[in-house]
Design a protein around this motif. Structure first.
Motif, PDB file in Angstrom:
ATOM      1  N   THR A 193       0.838  -1.226   0.000  1.00 35.72           N
ATOM      2  CA  THR A 193       0.000   0.000   0.000  1.00 35.72           C
ATOM      3  C   THR A 193       0.863   1.262   0.000  1.00 35.72           C
ATOM      4  O   THR A 193       0.372   2.345  -0.247  1.00 35.72           O
ATOM      5  N   GLY A 204       1.585   2.816   2.346  1.00 38.44           N
ATOM      6  CA  GLY A 204       1.058   3.660   3.422  1.00 38.44           C
ATOM      7  C   GLY A 204       0.370   4.918   2.889  1.00 38.44           C
ATOM      8  O   GLY A 204       0.243   5.919   3.599  1.00 38.44           O
ATOM      9  N   ALA A 240      -3.322  11.474  -2.351  1.00 42.24           N
ATOM     10  CA  ALA A 240      -4.662  10.875  -2.471  1.00 42.24           C
ATOM     11  C   ALA A 240      -4.800  10.231  -3.842  1.00 42.24           C
ATOM     12  O   ALA A 240      -5.374   9.145  -3.978  1.00 42.24           O
ATOM     13  N   ARG A 293      -3.222   3.110  -6.285  1.00 44.05           N
ATOM     14  CA  ARG A 293      -2.869   1.843  -5.624  1.00 44.05           C
ATOM     15  C   ARG A 293      -4.113   0.957  -5.517  1.00 44.05           C
ATOM     16  O   ARG A 293      -4.087  -0.221  -5.851  1.00 44.05           O
ATOM     17  N   PHE A 336     -11.955  12.332  -2.951  1.00 45.99           N
ATOM     18  CA  PHE A 336     -10.953  12.890  -3.858  1.00 45.99           C
ATOM     19  C   PHE A 336     -11.500  14.161  -4.539  1.00 45.99           C
ATOM     20  O   PHE A 336     -10.799  15.177  -4.629  1.00 45.99           O
ATOM     21  N   VAL A 390     -12.976   0.118   5.974  1.00 42.71           N
ATOM     22  CA  VAL A 390     -11.734  -0.674   5.822  1.00 42.71           C
ATOM     23  C   VAL A 390     -11.653  -1.673   6.965  1.00 42.71           C
ATOM     24  O   VAL A 390     -11.353  -2.846   6.785  1.00 42.71           O
ATOM     25  N   GLY A 404      -9.449  -5.069   7.205  1.00 42.45           N
ATOM     26  CA  GLY A 404      -8.164  -4.487   6.770  1.00 42.45           C
ATOM     27  C   GLY A 404      -8.126  -4.400   5.254  1.00 42.45           C
ATOM     28  O   GLY A 404      -9.143  -4.643   4.586  1.00 42.45           O
ATOM     29  N   ALA A 425      -7.275  -5.258   1.286  1.00 41.30           N
ATOM     30  CA  ALA A 425      -7.367  -6.513   0.536  1.00 41.30           C
ATOM     31  C   ALA A 425      -6.016  -7.207   0.584  1.00 41.30           C
ATOM     32  O   ALA A 425      -5.029  -6.636   0.132  1.00 41.30           O
TER      33      ALA A 425
HETATM   34  C1  HEM Z   1      -9.061  11.512   0.461  1.00 37.78           C
HETATM   35  C2  HEM Z   1      -8.735  10.939   1.542  1.00 37.78           C
HETATM   36  C3  HEM Z   1      -8.501   9.469   1.757  1.00 37.78           C
HETATM   37  C4  HEM Z   1      -8.051   8.951   2.913  1.00 37.78           C
HETATM   38  C5  HEM Z   1      -7.676   9.738   4.135  1.00 37.78           C
HETATM   39  C6  HEM Z   1      -7.980   7.524   2.770  1.00 37.78           C
HETATM   40  C7  HEM Z   1      -7.517   6.646   3.720  1.00 37.78           C
HETATM   41  C8  HEM Z   1      -7.435   5.289   3.562  1.00 37.78           C
HETATM   42  C9  HEM Z   1      -6.725   4.364   4.427  1.00 37.78           C
HETATM   43  C10 HEM Z   1      -5.917   4.771   5.648  1.00 37.78           C
HETATM   44  C11 HEM Z   1      -6.905   3.117   3.942  1.00 37.78           C
HETATM   45  C12 HEM Z   1      -6.292   1.804   4.471  1.00 37.78           C
HETATM   46  C13 HEM Z   1      -4.783   1.718   4.121  1.00 37.78           C
HETATM   47  C14 HEM Z   1      -4.406   1.933   2.679  1.00 37.78           C
HETATM   48  O1  HEM Z   1      -5.032   1.375   1.770  1.00 37.78           O
HETATM   49  O2  HEM Z   1      -3.452   2.722   2.455  1.00 37.78           O
HETATM   50  C15 HEM Z   1      -7.756   3.219   2.787  1.00 37.78           C
HETATM   51  C16 HEM Z   1      -8.208   2.161   2.040  1.00 37.78           C
HETATM   52  C17 HEM Z   1      -9.044   2.273   0.947  1.00 37.78           C
HETATM   53  N1  HEM Z   1      -9.311   3.433   0.257  1.00 37.78           N
HETATM   54 FE1  HEM Z   1      -8.869   5.264   0.884  1.00 37.78          FE
HETATM   55  N2  HEM Z   1      -8.450   7.176   1.528  1.00 37.78           N
HETATM   56  C18 HEM Z   1      -8.736   8.345   0.852  1.00 37.78           C
HETATM   57  C19 HEM Z   1      -9.157   8.437  -0.466  1.00 37.78           C
HETATM   58  C20 HEM Z   1      -9.501   7.356  -1.257  1.00 37.78           C
HETATM   59  C21 HEM Z   1      -9.759   7.402  -2.657  1.00 37.78           C
HETATM   60  C22 HEM Z   1      -9.618   8.650  -3.512  1.00 37.78           C
HETATM   61  C23 HEM Z   1     -10.132   6.145  -3.034  1.00 37.78           C
HETATM   62  C24 HEM Z   1     -10.539   5.645  -4.392  1.00 37.78           C
HETATM   63  C25 HEM Z   1     -11.378   6.213  -5.149  1.00 37.78           C
HETATM   64  C26 HEM Z   1     -10.105   5.305  -1.877  1.00 37.78           C
HETATM   65  C27 HEM Z   1     -10.482   3.978  -1.809  1.00 37.78           C
HETATM   66  C28 HEM Z   1     -10.099   3.122  -0.829  1.00 37.78           C
HETATM   67  C29 HEM Z   1     -10.411   1.701  -0.802  1.00 37.78           C
HETATM   68  C30 HEM Z   1     -11.281   0.935  -1.803  1.00 37.78           C
HETATM   69  C31 HEM Z   1      -9.733   1.179   0.305  1.00 37.78           C
HETATM   70  C32 HEM Z   1      -9.690  -0.278   0.735  1.00 37.78           C
HETATM   71  C33 HEM Z   1      -8.445  -0.844   0.082  1.00 37.78           C
HETATM   72  C34 HEM Z   1      -8.226  -2.297   0.325  1.00 37.78           C
HETATM   73  O3  HEM Z   1      -9.087  -2.923   0.910  1.00 37.78           O
HETATM   74  O4  HEM Z   1      -7.139  -2.796  -0.071  1.00 37.78           O
HETATM   75  N3  HEM Z   1      -9.670   6.066  -0.818  1.00 37.78           N
HETATM   76  N4  HEM Z   1      -8.049   4.551   2.569  1.00 37.78           N
END
Ligand code: HEM
Length: 428
Positions: A26, A28, A90, A96, A119, A200, A205, A207
């Motif tokens: 990831t 991070g 972001a 990722r 986003f 999440v 956690g 994937a």
């Molecule tokens: C804008 C602020 C955002 C914050 C603070 C944030 C934060 C996080 C964090 C901490 C995680 C878990 C760890 C990691 O995957 O790095 C996560 C997972 C995830 N995020 Fe975000 N995220 C943001 C934006 C987004 C965007 C733009 C997308 C996609 C359109 C997204 C989709 C996801 C998904 C689907 C997961 C689950 C991933 C998995 O299960 O592997 N997030 N996010």
């Protein structure tokens, strides 16, 4: 020690797969984005003690902050650079998630949608903050971008009027932007972020990727495995930002002058690819139709019918990696060629002067580009026989590279009158 970490341990599952805490899975990126959002809130609150959102006072209040307030310039630099890095991080996090297919329903599709909304909010937050200094750069960039909204059929002009709080960019616009920037967007972000984290956590956690060894098949306790890695990433990010902010000042140009527009007027960097599209397509197509279609594709993404659920595997498969790479290379070669061809040789509007511009500058270029895109898909299918998972990765890589080239062209290769020229021919 463990007791002090109760909060972090509640955010994470008790045990996570060893493979998923690999730095290169990831990177991070989600955590870094979250940390920067919190830092933006903190520095933003500090800036609010000095900033006055009135056209007659805004510019001077920032000069005052920079020259009279202890660490004022530094806090402004951190807020500015943090905002830029936030969009980049972001976006990398989005990439990722996309390239590891962590968006499949039912577990992760909801978070994909929430993420996309966040986003868009981050871009809107950056854009509304852009106007705050009330200098020439911000005033005219906001004028150009808000003008793009007016190309939406029927509601466009009303929407522009609503965003601006009138027909032009004035004190009402500054007040609107200030309220969005300092209250409405942060509040919405906090709510969505909490929901995002909860989802999440509920999914157990991130994937999990395919383990590379027997050792990686093990489950490990979140503390110290995951928490310590997060701390390392967080501290490195903060150190990088705090050092950069010592050397790189946030921009501040001359005071805004609504009677005199600089030449050229460029949109903020994250919108400049759209501004570049306006150079090649009818405004409705360049500013509305294409961006909305791409957004629609992104929102619909989890519900496309995929033969496999490859969540956790970078690029879905080795072939996916290959077709994504080939697509990015094709876009890298094709986009500059098309930009130059359109600038110097292709002039549908001059060839068909009697047709309405929506046809000659809208429909014709779209059909022309559509044929090229179809040929590219045909080539991929015939040469590599990718499945739907891999084709989707390839198309995203193609448009990603196209947008990157468009943005770089707008940033570095457009001079006065938005003429195409070499960067060294453009006065700084
Ligand atoms: C804008 C602020 C955002 C914050 C603070 C944030 C934060 C996080 C964090 C901490 C995680 C878990 C760890 C990691 O995957 O790095 C996560 C997972 C995830 N995020 Fe975000 N995220 C943001 C934006 C987004 C965007 C733009 C997308 C996609 C359109 C997204 C989709 C996801 C998904 C689907 C997961 C689950 C991933 C998995 O299960 O592997 N997030 N996010």
């Amino acid at each position: 020690m463990q007791k002090n970490l109760t909060f972090l341990l509640h955010i994470h599952p008790k045990k996570v797969s060893k493979a998923s805490i690999r730095y290169t899975y990831t990177y991070g990126l989600g955590g870094m984005t979250a940390l920067l959002i919190l830092l933006q809130f903190f520095t933003g609150i500090l800036l609010k003690f000095v900033y006055i959102p009135l056209p007659s006072k805004a510019y001077d209040s920032i000069l005052f902050l920079q020259h009279q307030v202890l660490f004022g310039q530094y806090v402004r630099n951190i807020h500015h650079l943090g905002g830029v890095m936030l969009i980049i991080l972001a976006f990398l996090h989005l990439m990722r998630v996309f390239f590891t297919e962590a968006f499949h329903p039912p577990v992760r599709s909801g978070n994909w949608i929430i993420g996309l909304c966040m986003f868009l909010l981050l871009m809107f937050s950056n854009f509304t903050g852009y106007l705050m200094p009330w200098d020439q750069l911000s005033y005219w960039a906001v004028t150009v971008v808000t003008n793009m909204f007016s190309y939406i059929p029927l509601i466009g002009p009303h929407l522009t009027g609503f965003i601006r709080g009138g027909t032009d960019v004035t004190g009402a616009t500054l007040m609107n932007f200030f309220n969005f920037h300092t209250a409405i967007i942060p509040l919405t972000l906090i709510i969505l972020m909490t929901f995002h984290f909860w989802k999440v956590r509920k999914a157990g956690g991130v994937a999990p990727p395919r383990p590379r060894s027997e050792k990686e098949k093990r489950l490990v306790s979140s503390y110290p495995g995951l928490v310590v890695r997060e701390a390392v990433v967080a501290l490195t990010l903060l150190a990088f930002l705090f050092i950069l902010a010592v050397f790189k000042d946030a921009p501040m140009h001359e005071r805004a002058n609504p009677a005199f527009s600089p030449n050229p007027v460029k949109a903020p960097w994250y919108f400049i690819g759209i501004q570049e599209m306006l150079m090649h397509f009818h405004p409705f197509v360049g500013a509305i139709l294409i961006p909305v279609t791409i957004l629609g594709f992104l929102f619909y993404l989890p519900w496309i019918h995929y033969p496999k659920n490859n969540a956790g595997i970078w690029f879905s498969s080795p072939l996916g990696r290959k077709v994504a790479g080939v697509s990015a290379l094709i876009a890298l070669g094709l986009t500059p060629l098309l930009i130059i061809a359109d600038e110097y040789w292709i002039h549908f509007n001059l060839w068909f002067p009697s047709l309405p511009s929506i046809i000659s500058e809208g429909l014709f270029p779209v059909v022309f580009y559509g044929i090229l895109f179809y040929l590219y898909l045909l080539f991929l299918r015939k040469r590599y026989h990718p499945n739907t998972n891999e084709i989707v990765q390839a198309i995203f890589a193609f448009f990603l590279m196209t947008y990157t080239v468009l943005s770089l062209t707008g940033l570095f290769f457009r001079g006065p009158g938005m003429m195409l020229m070499w960067p060294w021919q453009i006065a700084p």
